[in-house]
Write an enzyme that holds these catalytic residues in place. Structure first.
Site, PDB file in Angstrom:
ATOM      1  N   ARG A 164      -5.835  -4.520   3.044  1.00  0.00           N
ATOM      2  CA  ARG A 164      -4.717  -3.404   3.299  1.00  0.00           C
ATOM      3  C   ARG A 164      -4.311  -3.382   4.676  1.00  0.00           C
ATOM      4  O   ARG A 164      -4.282  -2.232   5.314  1.00  0.00           O
ATOM      5  CB  ARG A 164      -4.661  -2.173   2.472  1.00  0.00           C
ATOM      6  CG  ARG A 164      -4.843  -2.105   1.020  1.00  0.00           C
ATOM      7  CD  ARG A 164      -3.551  -2.635   0.433  1.00  0.00           C
ATOM      8  NE  ARG A 164      -3.971  -2.833  -0.951  1.00  0.00           N
ATOM      9  CZ  ARG A 164      -4.392  -3.736  -1.628  1.00  0.00           C
ATOM     10  NH1 ARG A 164      -4.513  -4.979  -1.161  1.00  0.00           N
ATOM     11  NH2 ARG A 164      -4.614  -4.022  -3.112  1.00  0.00           N
ATOM     12  N   SER A 246      -0.930   3.349  -5.048  1.00  0.00           N
ATOM     13  CA  SER A 246      -2.400   4.063  -4.674  1.00  0.00           C
ATOM     14  C   SER A 246      -2.340   4.646  -3.202  1.00  0.00           C
ATOM     15  O   SER A 246      -1.743   4.170  -2.462  1.00  0.00           O
ATOM     16  CB  SER A 246      -3.445   2.983  -4.498  1.00  0.00           C
ATOM     17  OG  SER A 246      -3.500   2.076  -5.572  1.00  0.00           O
ATOM     18  N   GLU A 342      -3.109   4.893   2.353  1.00  0.00           N
ATOM     19  CA  GLU A 342      -2.453   3.586   2.429  1.00  0.00           C
ATOM     20  C   GLU A 342      -1.165   3.615   2.991  1.00  0.00           C
ATOM     21  O   GLU A 342      -0.705   2.880   3.973  1.00  0.00           O
ATOM     22  CB  GLU A 342      -2.647   3.053   1.096  1.00  0.00           C
ATOM     23  CG  GLU A 342      -3.159   1.715   0.750  1.00  0.00           C
ATOM     24  CD  GLU A 342      -2.787   1.433  -0.442  1.00  0.00           C
ATOM     25  OE1 GLU A 342      -3.675   0.775  -1.291  1.00  0.00           O
ATOM     26  OE2 GLU A 342      -1.614   0.976  -0.851  1.00  0.00           O
TER      27      GLU A 342
END
Ligand SMILES: Cc1cc2nc3c(=O)[nH]c(=O)nc-3n(C[C@H](O)[C@H](O)[C@H](O)COP(=O)(O)OP(=O)(O)OC[C@H]3O[C@@H](n4cnc5c(N)ncnc54)[C@H](O)[C@@H]3O)c2cc1C
Length: 346
Positions: A164, A246, A342
């Protein structure tokens, strides 16, 4: 090119947070952007690049000039014996690209079906799901440097992909000095779809589907259908309840740290990584701290997915951030692990 003023951003962020853009421009072509940046007074003006808004938390009105990326286009650029390379405009919705490639008989992106957002944002956090990451199918991208107007091309190594993570998430003045966060607008991305195609079924949910259906060798279309079905059953739909998927990355710890935690919490969900470290399920850690279903103001933790923060109605970005910080503190207090968000806080 039209500059829109005081534009409501609620329809443009999947959290459904109410905020406005002081100025917003829809970028449909590279030339539009060049012309805009050449206008008197634009040089040096702060900008914010907006795709589908599915990975941001808006904490107030956006004062920077919002560049809403709407560059379209899908084409095959090379069809060789080892791979087909396809190119997509940054404004193409990601799922549309996945569906289009399968319709063309070009498998390879099926595990990434139904991820919200745009093609242009996909390299930013190296999107991933169900055993495949963007970097596994990435060829190169073209981006425009917002300060100089120059277009440049980056390959996978130059994008510095990580979990990520990429060069687009790091500030230019960071320790390594290589970051491009906020500096560039990705115009188009090329993907390498390897031949022959091999199914990626390492993810447990997909193995369960194979067992349930009795299909041991699924086609790419079958995997696409399975991924869509699993995602629809598991994840809250932002059209029904605002969220950004998420909210935290799964933390990676050393083998020693992992042993320590298992000694205290034998149930902890953990996965070994090739380099000897372990990935822990952030959702499990949050659930273990009792956060599932909790609410702070208009923001809350989803009842079934502790990793997903939701807008229960009228949440401000500040409330989402406050909730996220409280979760980080309690996970740190109990496990000594710092959870990293995130989404990008704007
Ligand atoms: C329900 C749900 C499920 C999700 N599931 C997953 C998942 O399985 N895997 C996963 O990895 N992610 C997942 N996400 C997160 C999100 O979908 C991805 O991060 C997606 O790539 C964001 O795309 P976007 O266009 O909405 O980006 P935005 O939210 O608009 O922007 C995100 C960041 O990228 C930058 N950016 C956007 N476009 C460009 C561009 N053209 N050039 C330069 N910078 C740009 C923005 O400035 C911002 O910093 C999920 C989100 C939701 C809501």
């Amino acid at each position: 090119m039209i500059v829109e003023h005081q534009v409501p951003l609620q329809p443009h962020n999947s959290f459904g947070i109410v905020a406005r853009a002081r100025e917003l421009v829809r970028v449909r072509a590279e030339e539009d952007l060049r012309a805009l940046l050449a206008e008197p007074g634009r040089a040096g003006q702060p900008t914010f690049v907006l795709g589908g808004g599915s990975n941001i938390v808006l904490t107030g009105d956006v004062k920077a000039l919002v560049l809403k990326v709407e560059i379209l286009g899908l084409r095959v650029v090379d069809d060789g014996p080892r791979a087909t390379v396809v190119e997509a405009g940054a404004g193409v919705p990601w799922h549309e690209l996945v569906t289009w490639t399968l319709d063309q008989g070009l498998p390879g992106l099926e595990n990434l079906a139904l991820i919200p957002g745009s093609v242009g944002a996909s390299p930013v956090q190296n999107i991933g799901a169900y055993g495949v990451e963007l970097q596994d199918r990435f060829e190169s991208l073209d981006a425009l440097h917002l300060a100089t107007g120059q277009v440049f091309t980056l390959d996978a190594t130059q994008c510095a992909f990580g979990y990520r993570d990429s060069v687009f998430k790091h500030a230019p003045a960071g320790g390594t000095g290589f970051g491009l966060a906020g500096q560039a607008l990705i115009l188009r991305v090329r993907f390498r779809l390897p031949k022959p195609w091999r199914p990626e079924l390492s993810y447990l949910d997909l193995q369960r589907k194979a067992a349930e259906t009795g299909i041991a060798s699924p086609s790419a279309r079958q995997i696409y259908d399975w991924v869509c079905a699993i995602r629809r059953a598991k994840l809250p739909d932002p059209a029904v309840i605002g969220n950004a998927g998420s909210f935290f990355k799964n933390p990676v710890v050393t083998a020693e740290q992992c042993r320590d935690i298992i000694a205290r919490d034998p149930e902890i969900v953990h996965y070994p990584l090739p380099d000897g470290s372990f990935k822990l399920a952030a959702g499990w850690l949050i659930d273990a701290c009792g956060w599932k279903g909790k609410t702070v103001g208009g923001a809350g933790v989803h009842e079934r997915q502790a990793l997903v923060l939701v807008n229960r109605g009228g949440a401000s970005g500040g409330e989402v951030v406050t909730l996220a910080r409280a979760i980080q503190e309690s996970v740190y207090g109990r496990f000594g692990i710092r959870l990293e968000p995130e989404p990008v806080v704007v």
